[in-house]
Design a protein around this motif. Structure first.
Motif, PDB file in Angstrom:
ATOM      1  N   GLU A   9       0.908  -1.189   0.082  1.00 44.95           N
ATOM      2  CA  GLU A   9      -0.197  -0.106  -0.106  1.00 44.95           C
ATOM      3  C   GLU A   9       0.789   1.118   0.054  1.00 44.95           C
ATOM      4  O   GLU A   9       0.825   2.102   0.727  1.00 44.95           O
ATOM      5  N   GLY A  10       1.736   1.276  -0.755  1.00 41.17           N
ATOM      6  CA  GLY A  10       2.775   2.387  -1.090  1.00 41.17           C
ATOM      7  C   GLY A  10       3.562   2.751   0.167  1.00 41.17           C
ATOM      8  O   GLY A  10       4.036   3.707   0.257  1.00 41.17           O
ATOM      9  N   VAL A  11       3.781   1.577   1.164  1.00 41.85           N
ATOM     10  CA  VAL A  11       4.759   1.812   2.274  1.00 41.85           C
ATOM     11  C   VAL A  11       5.955   0.510   2.187  1.00 41.85           C
ATOM     12  O   VAL A  11       5.326  -0.154   1.939  1.00 41.85           O
ATOM     13  N   LEU A  12       7.108   1.111   2.086  1.00 38.33           N
ATOM     14  CA  LEU A  12       7.852   0.146   2.060  1.00 38.33           C
ATOM     15  C   LEU A  12       8.370  -0.418   3.832  1.00 38.33           C
ATOM     16  O   LEU A  12       8.695   0.427   4.620  1.00 38.33           O
ATOM     17  N   LYS A  13       8.132  -1.439   4.068  1.00 40.58           N
ATOM     18  CA  LYS A  13       7.897  -2.165   5.187  1.00 40.58           C
ATOM     19  C   LYS A  13       8.975  -3.049   5.698  1.00 40.58           C
ATOM     20  O   LYS A  13       9.321  -3.965   4.985  1.00 40.58           O
ATOM     21  N   VAL A  14       9.774  -2.799   6.790  1.00 35.10           N
ATOM     22  CA  VAL A  14      10.905  -3.640   7.102  1.00 35.10           C
ATOM     23  C   VAL A  14      10.429  -4.182   8.351  1.00 35.10           C
ATOM     24  O   VAL A  14      10.110  -3.506   9.420  1.00 35.10           O
ATOM     25  N   THR A  15      10.519  -5.521   8.738  1.00 32.68           N
ATOM     26  CA  THR A  15      10.491  -6.172  10.170  1.00 32.68           C
ATOM     27  C   THR A  15      11.915  -6.610  10.262  1.00 32.68           C
ATOM     28  O   THR A  15      12.414  -7.600   9.686  1.00 32.68           O
ATOM     29  N   VAL A  58       9.464   0.721   9.788  1.00 33.83           N
ATOM     30  CA  VAL A  58      10.477  -0.239  10.246  1.00 33.83           C
ATOM     31  C   VAL A  58       9.856  -0.675  11.741  1.00 33.83           C
ATOM     32  O   VAL A  58       9.262   0.243  12.488  1.00 33.83           O
ATOM     33  N   GLU A  59       9.702  -2.126  11.767  1.00 31.79           N
ATOM     34  CA  GLU A  59       8.996  -2.625  12.874  1.00 31.79           C
ATOM     35  C   GLU A  59      10.133  -3.368  13.494  1.00 31.79           C
ATOM     36  O   GLU A  59      10.732  -4.239  12.664  1.00 31.79           O
ATOM     37  N   VAL A  60      10.314  -3.446  14.820  1.00 39.50           N
ATOM     38  CA  VAL A  60      11.173  -4.347  15.524  1.00 39.50           C
ATOM     39  C   VAL A  60      10.576  -5.468  16.369  1.00 39.50           C
ATOM     40  O   VAL A  60       9.440  -5.064  16.944  1.00 39.50           O
TER      41      VAL A  60
END
Lengths: 427, 97
Positions: free
Chosen positions: B37-43, B74-76
């Motif tokens: 959805e247009g977001v670059l997500k990093v876990t 960014v999710e930790v």
């Protein structure tokens, strides 16, 4: 468990202290490290049979326990605890106040011990005790709100409980020189020693090991059941030994030492299992020191058990104290400190838009090698001097210790210089 | 896998764990990387919950990815906890294993 980045980073900024706070304690520890060997040299004639009482050997012991070990523990705890627990410390002003109370307090205390200046002793003890209690309050406040990391937090709480007791008993011992309350100095001093070495510093050494050893070795977290087993056995050992010291009961002291040996066994097994799965093949010089410390911990406890059982060991009580304080704790802290200082330096040297320097880029190998050799020789010579009742060997060992401590100071200054100088710490 | 995710993965090889001296991709610290959805997500994770360098690593990841994408998240996570087995074969080689 997951953390949203906004809150994580927002909190991270407040949790990364100004470098001047932890590094002022590390600087004091590095200076105390040099001074403690000088004090041991100055008191070398009395060292082989030293079992307490005012004088230069007592000053050397407190330069080690308060000046080197506690100073390092305070600097590391203030820096690492807020990051580890994801809770900021209550107040930076209170952390600075801790340094203003504790550093001059320790300086006054050791000068008073060396010169047998009773009034100065009480003043130094008061300042140092207030500093320690403020530190204990700040850490307790931080640990109170922690969720998770149960094993490390449990060790931290046990260490804090021991710290409050050891500080209170230490203050009573110092004040008794002036007020003559008539307490039994020998028994009380032994309880003070057990609580300080194995309670406060020992519990911190065990607890920090469960975080730092896997982090440095790139190995999995140690077994929690073994860790809790070690904690329970260590707590029992300390309680039994302190009761034995106050009651002058060899049986209680022996039971305490044996419980301590069981704790050591469980602790080492937890770390051994973790290290067998490590990804970093070469653990480096710091782990040579850490492993040396791991040999000297059970050696000190076994000697303590033998002494409690009545074994005739020449100058055994002095050797027991030397093995525990200089052999185990000092060697362990030096091994850890030479990894922590560049690591924290790397974090603090990072500038917006820049990459953090690697830990290896901030480390100077040559002074650390010189330190390790001199430290090992110093321990051997002083230990032999105690057993053989030979002050000349103690003097030679102390000079080697001074040389090693100067090499370590060279390393520490090199870290600061590579970080960008004192300006990086002050900013 | 989209180009931006490949680019992001390559870019994250420039983010180095200062203690290990290894990039965070080969360290196995990045669990997931996707555009949604247009977001670059990093876990991502750290080697230990108590890692003092953790916040700095997150900041470096965000800064690196913001150069590639306008929306980065960014999710930790510590579930599952990092283990040494997550290091890539290339990373193990660099560590001397």
């Amino acid at each position: 468990m997951s953390l949203a980045v906004a809150s994580f980073l927002g909190g991270a900024k407040s949790r990364l202290l100004p470098a001047s706070i932890p590094f002022r304690f590390f600087a004091a520890a590095v200076a105390a490290h040099v001074l403690l060997w000088i004090a041991l040299f100055a008191g070398s004639a009395e060292v082989p049979r030293f079992v307490g009482g005012l004088g230069t050997p007592l000053a050397a012991v407190h330069l080690l326990t308060l000046g080197m070990l506690a100073m390092t523990a305070i600097g590391a705890a203030f820096q690492l605890l807020p990051v580890a627990t994801k809770q900021p410390m209550a107040s930076q002003g209170a952390m600075r106040l801790t340094s203003w109370l504790f550093i001059p307090g320790v300086a006054l205390l050791v000068v008073a011990m060396a010169t047998r200046a009773i009034y100065l002793l009480a003043a130094g003890a008061l300042l140092a005790t207030l500093g320690l209690l403020l530190f204990a309050g700040l850490v307790a406040h931080n640990l109170w709100r922690v969720k998770g990391m149960g094993l490390v937090v449990a060790h931290g709480r046990a260490a804090l409980a021991a710290l409050v007791l050891v500080a209170a008993i230490g203050f009573v011992l110092a004040a008794d020189y002036h007020h003559f309350w008539g307490i039994d100095h020998a028994r009380t001093a032994l309880a003070h020693f057990i609580l300080g070495a194995f309670g406060f510093m020992g519990m911190l050494a065990l607890g920090f090991s469960y975080v730092l050893v896997p982090m440095f070795a790139l190995s999995p977290a140690p077994s929690a059941p073994l860790g809790y087993g070690a904690l329970a056995a260590a707590s029992a050992g300390i309680l039994l030994s302190v009761a034995g010291a106050f009651a002058a009961s060899p049986m209680l002291l022996l039971s305490g030492a044996l419980a301590g040996l069981l704790a050591t066994l469980l602790h080492f097994e937890a770390l051994r299992r973790s290290l067998t799965r490590r990804m970093r093949k070469r653990l480096g010089l710091s782990f040579i020191l850490v492993r040396g410390a791991w040999v000297l911990l059970p050696a000190s406890l076994a000697l303590g058990a033998a002494l409690a059982a009545g074994a005739p060991v020449p100058n055994g009580a002095t050797l027991f104290g030397f093995l525990a304080l200089f052999g185990w704790l000092l060697t362990f802290v030096l091994g850890i400190l030479q990894r922590i200082m560049p690591f924290l330096g790397s974090m603090h040297a990072t500038r917006p838009g820049g990459k953090p320097p690697l830990v290896s880029e901030l480390t100077l190998e040559r002074p650390l090698q010189a330190h390790a050799v001199a430290h090992g020789l110093a321990l051997t010579a002083v230990g032999a001097g105690i057993v053989l009742d030979t002050p000349a060997l103690v003097a030679v060992g102390s000079l080697l210790g001074v040389a090693g401590a100067l090499a370590f100071a060279w390393f520490a200054l090199g870290v600061v210089r590579r970080m960008g100088g004192l300006g990086a710490i002050a900013s | 896998m989209s180009d931006i995710v490949d680019q992001a993965r390559d870019a994250l090889r420039q983010v180095i764990d200062p203690e290990a001296g290894l990039n965070i991709i080969d360290m196995g610290l990045v669990y997931d990387l996707r555009e949604e959805e247009g977001v670059l997500k990093v876990t991502m994770t750290f080697t230990t919950e108590a890692c003092p360098a953790g916040p700095m690593l997150v900041a470096s990841v965000e800064e690196t990815l913001c150069a590639l994408h306008p929306n980065v998240e960014v999710e930790v996570t510590f579930d599952p906890p990092w283990t040494p087995e997550m290091i890539t074969p290339e990373g193990r080689g660099l560590l001397g294993r």
